[in-house]
Write an enzyme that holds these catalytic residues in place. Structure first.
Site, PDB file in Angstrom:
ATOM      1  CB  ALA B 243      -0.908  -0.002   1.225  1.00 38.65           C
ATOM      2  CE1 TYR B 498      -4.986   6.807  -6.482  1.00 40.90           C
ATOM      3  CE2 TYR B 498      -7.267   6.301  -6.977  1.00 40.90           C
ATOM      4  CZ  TYR B 498      -6.144   6.110  -6.207  1.00 40.90           C
ATOM      5  OH  TYR B 498      -6.177   5.222  -5.179  1.00 40.90           O
TER       6      TYR B 498
END
Lengths: 654, 578
Positions: B243, B498
């Site tokens: 992560a 993103y």
């Protein structure tokens, strides 16, 4: 077979009705690329100079040569100034005006498929566009710019040969109309290559204007499509490979001339009389031709082809992800193969949409019936050939549905310099044959035949697949499919520089040839066999006769190479040598193959031997030298003469 | 010692939505006046009315309040595949005293992550295969027992942490014939110890992010690891997926934070013999564990770096005339500013959901800023906003803040205030709720991420957005899609990007299939543009097809051989990654 094609529209018609001046001064607001970041030609130049790509090469060269980068930078600036365009609307308007006048004088009609122009208009807004016209004449790029101006589209920047710069005023005018210039050869000069490539790519990436260049690299002197050059194509494809643009449209454009402006110049050039250097005074002299008529031009703007679609699933993306994008990178093998495939595909699309005039058919028939042919028979045969051409997918425009006789007559009138009607017979216009020395007779005759061949040649790429099957049938004297295919494949390899074949699909080409012959009832095929039908023998023999000049011509040239030449020679020695050899045979009447005098055929034949491995080509400081393996050439010659069967492991799965 | 009670109960579904993102009481709705509103009190946005949101959603997607789809109200227990567990195993399990459940709701809740297709199935269908039984170990030893039992009875274990996966990692392989045990780590949530001298803490892997930070804060520490999902995702999950958090420029990504990992595998327990900052003992075995996505074993305890809570925190924001300038500025900042002092996130506001929230609801300040910016020649359709957060001691923060704003000015950026920065930061957690609202009105969407070298950021963003628009058109999507992007992380050598992608699916019979085709095309485009398969979401089953291309044949073989040694009988059979 025959595809649905667009209708044509004559753009000169309106020019003849309204003011040229007003047309030249019209409000000109072309549609532009949606992602365009507007900039001036000078801004592009400095962007190119400052680009990482060019700076990298400058630094490299500075290091290697031990010179200061400033000096090399200076050099780069000069290169850029020499080649850069500086498009100005004033010049464009000047061209619009004068070209209107000139074109109306020269041509009866300039026909364009309007739907193609509309598709182009869409394409220009969507993605960067590369225009890929066929190249038969200097008129090509003038006409194309003129056309885009007429339809209110952005004028292209054109990669033109630097020879034009010699034409002082015209060169500058061309530059202002958007031409940029490249040296004919700059393979060795890394700085030139870097600057040039970056210049083209910058214009492409910014969507500044459509880029235009000729895949064939130079004007085809024979009206036969030349094998493609890959350098510029791979430059314009690179921004897509590196994903600097989302996509790039490639637009094949076919420009066909009923009568080519340079036809006699080309014939002289092919026979070795040097071509006049492009100069302004030369052009002025060419004004003489303004009094002449050159018939109709057909311009077919093909469907824009998306490079992204072509590349889909073909390109391994890794090489471009692992190296910084500004570094010069030799394209990987699969990229090179892809570029070559695209180039051939584009040329085949050009060929597909090339308009064939009735005269093209007349020329093809006439060349098989020299020295004279009965007029009525010529008409009959022309009509017959028209049907056959259409069966093979040829794009014939028969003007105004004229009856065959009128169509042939009008062709003869337009081409009275090549052939004429004498006492109900059509004869070649090789004046002075009766008097004068033998040498001169041969030369004059060759000139007429080569000019006539220029028109027949326009048919060849449409006919080549079925015809080579026909030639193979005759050469092998066998009905076994396997043998015929071997021979076909051999011929296809030998003629790979002469005609346009998509690389690596020999079998598919063979099958297409067979299919077309079956379609016109010329042959029947079974699993194993392939044989002409009774009525088909006429077609088979017509087709093989059509290509006989090439078969015989290559045999002569190969024979010269196997016996008459030194083992090592340069191209400069080769052309005059082989020309003399053929010339003497013609003088003695030992051959009738005048076309073997064509330097184009001679070069292609030599290139074929290089590819087949029978001749070694070596790069020397002063050009290329060739080294003949005479045994190998003899062997190929034997296969050609059908003295031995074709020996190549080509008989793949049939 | 610090042993605290977790926020998490056994039945998470009582607190969390069973068919959507986040807390039951927090969601976007349209109130009786037809105005959008965010419910609940958990977030600062709670209870606020967003007057122009409706117009925006109608304009952007062509959606309309009249065209509504509704999720089924609750799980239909009869649809749920039966639980098949053999009795001998149950007996053994009971003997261990470890809690378990075969309840349908418990099992369905752990049968999925938060990919679009998973949520869609919950709303309108049913999974073909779900876990047969859920177990709740409370400590490392429990896990050892469960893994032993699984080996003994040849069962399949799928570890489950916070359930926030977006890579189909939690989906049960349909063809799995063995009993599937969902191993829920949520009850292993204690901080075992804090070592202030070495600034480390040993934590059980089931703890979720917000609990970890809350409890550490009580002792005056933090980890600084804040992924967008930190309210729900667990420490073990972070380790298993490699992560990354939004403050990684200050504190580092999970691989920089982890000091020691204890993992239970079918072969036994894997761990190091000491807790040291670095060691040279061959390839780091942690790197077999981090990103293993539950294919090798269960992470039970992690020693993680901690830092004293920052003395000073300052938010900030900068508006740029366009995305290109913004990216150029971030690149320059990444080059010049010592990395451990700031984080930045750059948002192309074109069509952005965030702008709607920002400008029109509670960001009065930026509304003013907006107006004044227009005078300065900024085009509101293409301007972009960077949000900044500086942490550390006051002096350095101020010093770096100045440095960053100076750089921003050079790229045409204008400071847009602290509030905007802070609100941008808060919004990160709310954005995930938007998808559920869209789903009610025929709008489906998803975000996905990649990492990319600096010089390719702009090309990649442009091409991927364009590819999405094109693919939508080709696949028959009737309405123009939303296709936008955001730079969320900066590195020395590149950035994390993103993409947000959503479209109105009215008129399409199989929207999920269409959606997946488009997402796949977008990923192809990312890879062709030199982007990575994933920056931090992981591979799961969703992105497996590109693994070979991503890490080469040999690389894949290396991972396979580790799997073969550690778990020869494929007990951890979630089929992720390889």
């Amino acid at each position: 077979m025959s595809k649905k094609r667009d209708e044509f529209e004559d753009i000169l018609e309106e020019r003849r009705l309204s003011s040229d001046l007003r047309y030249a001064m019209k409000c000109y607001t072309p549609v532009i690329y949606k992602g365009l970041s507007p900039c001036k030609p000078n801004a592009i130049k400095s962007a190119v100079l400052q680009s990482e790509q060019v700076q990298y090469v400058i630094k490299q060269l500075a290091k290697e040569m031990g010179e200061s980068p400033d000096i090399i930078q200076e050099e780069a600036t000069e290169i850029l100034d020499e080649m850069g365009h500086s498009m100005q609307l004033g010049a464009v308007r000047f061209f619009a005006f004068t070209l209107s006048k000139i074109f109306k004088q020269l041509f009866q009609r300039v026909c364009v498929n309007e739907e193609g122009m509309q598709r182009l208009q869409h394409a220009i807004q969507e993605h960067p566009v590369v225009l890929l016209p066929s190249h038969r004449s200097y008129v090509d790029f003038l006409m194309l710019s003129y056309l885009l101006y007429t339809y209110d589209l952005a004028l292209p920047v054109i990669a033109a040969g630097i020879d034009f710069l010699g034409m002082k005023i015209v060169g500058e005018l061309l530059r202002r109309a958007g031409a940029f210039f490249m040296r004919r050869s700059f393979g060795g000069n890394r700085l030139y290559w870097a600057v040039f490539a970056e210049y083209v790519k910058t214009m492409l990436r910014s969507g500044y204007a459509p880029i235009e260049f000729f895949l064939e690299g130079t004007r085809s002197r024979t009206a036969k499509t030349l094998t493609p050059k890959f350098g510029l194509l791979s430059i314009v494809m690179e921004p897509f490979f590196k994903r600097e643009v989302f996509d790039t449209y490639l637009v094949p454009i076919s420009i066909s001339y009923e009568r080519i402006l340079e036809e006699s110049l080309y014939a002289y050039e092919l026979l070795g009389v040097p071509k006049p250097k492009e100069s302004t005074s030369g052009l002025l002299k060419a004004r003489r031709i303004l009094s002449d008529s050159f018939g109709t031009i057909h311009i077919y703007v093909g469907q824009p082809v998306s490079l992204r679609t072509l590349a889909s699933g073909r390109i391994n993306r890794c090489p471009y992800n692992l190296v910084p994008r500004h570094l010069p990178q030799k394209p990987s093998e699969d990229i090179q193969e892809f570029v070559s495939d695209v180039a051939y595909k584009m040329e085949l699309l050009q060929i597909e949409n090339m308009v064939l005039s009735p005269w093209v058919l007349v020329a093809a028939v006439l060349l098989q019936n020299l020295p004279a042919m009965d007029f009525e028979l010529l008409i009959e045969k022309t009509l017959w050939l028209k049907g056959l051409t259409q069966t093979f997918g040829g794009f014939i425009e028969w003007p105004d549905n004229l009856c065959a006789k009128k169509a042939v007559m009008s062709g003869l009138t337009l081409h009275s310099n090549i052939a004429r009607l004498v006492d109900g017979h059509v004869v070649l216009n090789d004046k002075g044959v009766e008097d004068g020395a033998v040498g001169e007779i041969v030369f004059k005759r060759a000139l007429a035949i080569l000019m006539c061949a220029t028109y027949r040649n326009q048919l060849l790429n449409v006919f080549v697949r079925p015809s080579l099957v026909a030639v193979a049938l005759q050469m092998t004297r066998s009905f076994r499919k396997e043998e015929v295919y071997s021979c076909f494949s051999f011929l296809r390899d030998v003629f790979s520089d002469e005609f346009i074949f998509f690389p690596g699909i020999s079998l598919k080409d063979f099958e297409e040839g067979c299919f077309l012959l079956t379609k016109c009832d010329a042959i029947q095929t079974s699993q194993q066999e392939i044989y002409p039908t009774d009525k088909g023998s006429v077609i088979v023999s017509f087709l093989s006769t059509m290509f006989r000049p090439f078969v015989e011509g290559y045999q002569l040239i190969f024979r010269y190479l196997s016996k008459e030449t030194k083992e090592v020679f340069t191209e400069k020695q080769f052309i005059p040598g082989v020309r003399n050899f053929v010339f003497q045979l013609l003088e003695k009447g030992n051959t009738q193959c005048y076309e073997a005098l064509s330097s184009d055929m001679q070069k292609n034949a030599l290139a074929a031997l290089v590819q087949l491995g029978a001749v070694k080509k070596k790069k020397m400081s002063n050009g290329f030298t060739y080294n003949v393996n005479q045994e190998a050439v003899n062997k190929i010659l034997d296969m050609f003469d059908a003295r031995i069967p074709v020996q190549k492991p080509v008989a793949a799965r049939l | 010692f610090c042993i605290c009670k977790s926020l998490w109960v056994y039945n998470m579904q009582e607190l969390l939505k069973w068919n959507g993102w986040g807390y039951n009481d927090s969601k976007f709705i349209f109130n009786k006046k037809g105005q959008a509103e965010f419910t609940g009190k958990r977030y600062r946005l709670g209870g606020m009315v967003l007057p122009t949101f409706k117009e925006w959603i109608e304009k952007t997607f062509g959606a309309s309040l009249e065209h509504k789809t509704t999720s089924r109200a609750s799980l239909n227990v009869n649809d749920v595949p039966p639980s098949i567990v053999n009795e001998e195993f149950l007996q053994d399990l009971r003997a261990t005293k470890i809690s378990y459940s075969q309840d349908a709701e418990d099992r369905v809740f752990r049968a999925h992550g938060h990919c679009l297709h998973e949520i869609f199935v919950l709303r309108e269908g049913m999974f073909k295969r779900i876990p047969d039984i859920v177990v709740w170990p409370v400590c490392h030893e429990d896990v050892v027992k469960i893994v032993e039992l699984a080996c003994k009875h040849n069962l399949c274990i799928i570890p489950f942490g916070g359930g926030t996966s977006v890579s189909s990692a939690l989906e049960c392989p349909e063809e799995e014939k063995r009993t599937i045990v969902s191993l829920d780590t949520s009850q292993m949530n204690r901080i075992l110890w804090i070592d202030e001298k070495n600034l480390t803490a040993c934590v059980e892997a089931g703890i979720v992010g917000q609990d970890l930070e809350k409890q550490l804060a009580e002792s005056g520490f933090c980890t600084g690891h804040e992924p967008d999902s930190m309210e729900f995702s667990s420490l073990g999950g972070w380790v298993a997926t490699r992560a990354s958090g939004m403050k990684k420029n200050i504190y580092g990504n999970i691989e920089d934070l982890v000091i020691h990992i204890k993992m239970v595998t079918p072969r036994g327990i894997v761990e190091k013999n000491c807790q040291v900052p670095r060691m040279s003992t061959g390839p780091d075995i942690h790197h077999f564990i981090m990103g293993s996505e539950g294919t090798l074993g269960v992470v039970t305890e992690v020693t993680i770096k901690i830092r004293p809570l920052p003395e000073y925190q300052k938010y900030g924001s900068v508006v740029f005339p366009n995305f290109e300038r913004g990216v150029a500025c971030l690149r320059e900042v990444a080059k010049q500013v010592k990395k451990s002092w700031m984080l930045a996130s750059l948002k192309n506001t074109n069509f952005s959901t965030r702008r709607v929230l920002m400008v029109q609801c509670f960001w009065q300040l930026i509304t003013k800023g907006f107006l004044s910016l227009q005078f300065k020649g900024f085009d509101p359709n293409i301007l972009c906003v960077a949000t900044l957060l500086f942490e550390g001691d006051r002096e350095k923060v101020l010093q770096h803040e100045k440095q960053v704003y100076d750089i921003a000015t050079k790229f045409g950026g204008l400071a847009a205030g602290e509030d905007n920065g802070q609100r941008g930061y808060m919004l990160t957690f709310v954005i995930a709720y938007l998808r559920d609202l869209g789903l009610d009105y025929y709008v489906i969407g998803e975000s996905f991420e990649t990492s990319v070298p600096w010089d390719r950021v702009l090309d990649l963003c442009r091409n991927v957005k364009e590819r999405i628009v094109r693919e939508c058109k080709e696949k028959g999507v009737q309405f123009a899609p939303l296709s936008t992007c955001r730079v969320t992380q900066t590195y020395d050598a590149g950035a994390c990007v993103y993409f947000y992608f959503a479209f109105n699916y009215r008129g399409i019979s199989d929207p999920i299939h269409v959606y997946e085709q488009i997402e796949r095309a977008a990923r192809e485009e990312i890879l062709a543009n030199g982007g990575s398969l994933s920056h931090h979401h992981g591979v799961g089953k969703l992105r497996k097809r590109w693994m070979k291309e991503s890490i080469s044949d040999v690389g894949l073989g290396m991972l396979r051989s580790v799997k073969e040694y550690v778990d020869p009988n494929n007990i951890f059979g979630n089929k992720n990654l390889l």
